[in-house]
Structure formats: structure tokens, C-alpha cells
Design a protein around this motif. Structure first.
Motif, short mmCIF file in Angstrom:
data_model
loop_
_atom_site.label_atom_id
_atom_site.label_comp_id
_atom_site.label_asym_id
_atom_site.label_seq_id
_atom_site.Cartn_x
_atom_site.Cartn_y
_atom_site.Cartn_z
N PRO A 107 30.00 27.46 -29.16
CA PRO A 107 31.44 27.59 -28.89
C PRO A 107 32.08 26.25 -28.62
O PRO A 107 31.45 25.32 -28.13
CB PRO A 107 31.46 28.47 -27.63
N ALA B 252 36.39 24.63 -27.82
CA ALA B 252 37.82 24.88 -27.72
C ALA B 252 38.54 24.20 -28.86
O ALA B 252 38.23 23.07 -29.23
CB ALA B 252 38.35 24.37 -26.38
N THR C 269 39.01 29.81 -28.85
CA THR C 269 37.61 29.44 -28.99
C THR C 269 37.14 29.61 -30.43
O THR C 269 37.42 30.62 -31.07
CB THR C 269 36.74 30.30 -28.06
N ARG D 207 33.54 29.46 -32.67
CA ARG D 207 32.09 29.36 -32.66
C ARG D 207 31.64 28.88 -34.04
O ARG D 207 31.80 29.59 -35.03
CB ARG D 207 31.46 30.71 -32.32
#
Length: 305
Positions: free
Chosen positions: A27, A29, A34, A36
Motif C-alpha cells: 500500500p 498513499a 490508497t 496497492r
């Protein structure tokens, strides 16, 4: 979506008969939500033509918040955007302005160069909304790296759906399970959203040489092991593989023909030669890329270093 330098996903060596590698997404930011990231990974740079694989969200935006991915460039690749929840507006230097909603497919061929942005529409931003989706990059064949850029939007009702016991298979791009998507791919491609009921077993289509299974949510059993959300199972070429859903589960199947040579990646640029990457960097730095009508007041600067 614009990319930034980041640690690569962790990989686990496969020791089964059908699984070559397991990649656990990492993950990070990105602009208030978010992501992944699964591809590229240290031990696996791509699966078929897929070079980047980002799982966005899910994230709940409060009223007044949303996505604001400023204008940024691409070359020599195609982007695929597919949403499970939410919506935003795609704009590009070709003059496209297109909302995308769950089940729709946005396919943008960058070719010799394109600029695009992605933003939450004002009316959606005002009320707040949930966002959940997948964005991927696929490499273009070397002979097509400098094609004219183009953008395609395929609404959900135009996309093929294949029914299997306990499963609905939405073919996003390429061919699978006897169906062909209208997406204008330039090489053999596998891209399927599989919705599985609890206990359903899905044999993985064997048409394509390179294949991977990504668990969007839920969990699956494969070859005697259990895999949960965020895991990508890279399968051995031509292996007879099947997965069973532990509960209600969403999967993505990705892959296709192996690439016709290595690719270099820097920021949002992909190419078969480093010289082409350097030229794209200079073009963006010096403002030679085309601009987006109606969204040209700001842009993402070229990362230095």
C-alpha cells in the motif's frame, strides 16, 4: 494515473505445481487515497503486456473531497481504467472528456505521446463518494510504440459477460472463455473481472501463455493454499489451474503473450529504448507535449533524479 518512485512489492517464490510466484501488493498513499501496487515487482517485471497494476482504494471521500490527478504525460503504452465503485472524469490532450463508472472501460493508447488528467466531477465531489478500482498499464508492441494516440470508452452494457457455475466473468480487454472484448488491444491480452459466489470453482482460461490471478477482495484456495486480498498469483505457463472462492470474492485475471523485448520505465514513460525515454523527459520539461483543453492551468512536474 501518474506514478511516483516507490518500493516494489514483495515476492514469494512458488513451490507448487501451478503457481510460479506470489506477489503481495504494497500500500501507498497517492493523492488522498490508497493504492496497492503489485506490478512491477522485484522478481517479476510484467505478466504478458501488463507492466503496472494498481489497486485503488476502496476509499470514502467526504463531501468536498475527491480525486485530482493533474495533467501528466505517457508514451509507448496503453492505460486501462476499470472501476468497481465510484466515478471520475477522464480528460486528455485529444479533447476527450469522459466520466467513467463501475463496469465501464477506459482504454487510452499513448503511442507517440498523450497527456491526461483524472478528477472527481464537481457534483460528485459535493456529495462525497466511495472510490474503488483498478488501473493498469500495458506495453505496446515495439512496432506500435509511436502510433497516433487514441482514447476509447466502452460502457458496461457493451462489454461481454460469460456465465459459469457460481461465476460471472466480465471480459475487460482481449479474449477469454470464448469471448472477445471490444477494447482495441494491440497484442494478445487477458483481462477479466471474475465475480465468484462462495464455494465456486473457476478454471483459469488457458488460451494465453502468461497469466496471473489477483484477489481484489475475499479469498481463494489454489493448489492447496489460501490467498487473500491483495495477493497476485503468477501461474506457470500453460499450467492447468483452478481457484475456489472461500466466500464471495472478486478476482482479476491478467496476462497475455510475452513482451517482444525488454521495456524501460521512468515515471510515466515506457519505451523499448532509453533514448526515447530521455526524449520524452526533455519534451515534458520543456513544454512540448500537447495540452488538455479545459484543464491546462496546472501539471505534474517531471521528477528529478
Amino acid at each position: 494515473m501518474s506514478r511516483y518512485p516507490d518500493k516494489e512489492p514483495e515476492c514469494l517464490g512458488g513451490d507448487s505445481g501451478v503457481i510460479d510466484l506470489v506477489i503481495e501488493s504494497r500500500p501507498r498513499a497517492l493523492g488522498g487515497f490508497t493504492v496497492r501496487r503489485t506490478l512491477p515487482a522485484t522478481q517479476r517485471r510484467q505478466v504478458g503486456p501488463f507492466l503496472f497494476f494498481d489497486h485503488m482504494g476502496p476509499v470514502d471521500f467526504a463531501p468536498g473531497q475527491g480525486i485530482d490527478v493533474r495533467p501528466h504525460p505517457h508514451i509507448a503504452l496503453a492505460t486501462i481504467t476499470y472501476l468497481l465503485e465510484g466515478e471520475f472524469v477522464h480528460r486528455d490532450s485529444l479533447g476527450s472528456e469522459q466520466p467513467i463508472r463501475p463496469g465501464d472501460v477506459n482504454w487510452m493508447v499513448a503511442g507517440r505521446g498523450v497527456v491526461h488528467s483524472e478528477r472527481t466531477a464537481p457534483e460528485v465531489r459535493a456529495r462525497g463518494a466511495r472510490m474503488h478500482g483498478i488501473q493498469t498499464w500495458v506495453a505496446l508492441p515495439v512496432e506500435d510504440e509511436e502510433v497516433e494516440p487514441r482514447f476509447e470508452h466502452h460502457p458496461r452494457p457493451t462489454m461481454p459477460v460469460v456465465s459459469r457455475p457460481g461465476a460471472k466473468l466480465h471480459v475487460i480487454a482481449g479474449t477469454a472463455y470464448g469471448a472477445k472484448a471490444p477494447t482495441g488491444v494491440l497484442s494478445p491480452t487477458l483481462y477479466v473481472h471474475a465475480k465468484l459466489d462462495a464455494g465456486a470453482t473457476l478454471p483459469i482460461d488457458e488460451e494465453h501463455e502468461e497469466r496471473a490471478v489477483y484477489v481484489v477482495d475475499g479469498a481463494i484456495d489454489c493448489d492447496g493454499k489460501r490467498f487473500g486480498e491483495g495477493a497476485m498469483l503468477v501461474l506457470r505457463p500453460r499450467a492447468h489451474a483452478a481457484v475456489q472462492a472461500v466466500g464471495k470474492t472478486n478476482l482479476l485475471l491478467v496476462g497475455g503473450a510475452p513482451l517482444d523485448g525488454p521495456r524501460h520505465i521512468y515515471w510515466n514513460f515506457v519505451a523499448s529504448s532509453r533514448e526515447r525515454i530521455e526524449r520524452a523527459k526533455a519534451d515534458w520539461r520543456e513544454g512540448r507535449f500537447p495540452r488538455i483543453p479545459g484543464d491546462d492551468a496546472e501539471f505534474i512536474p517531471l521528477p528529478e533524479g
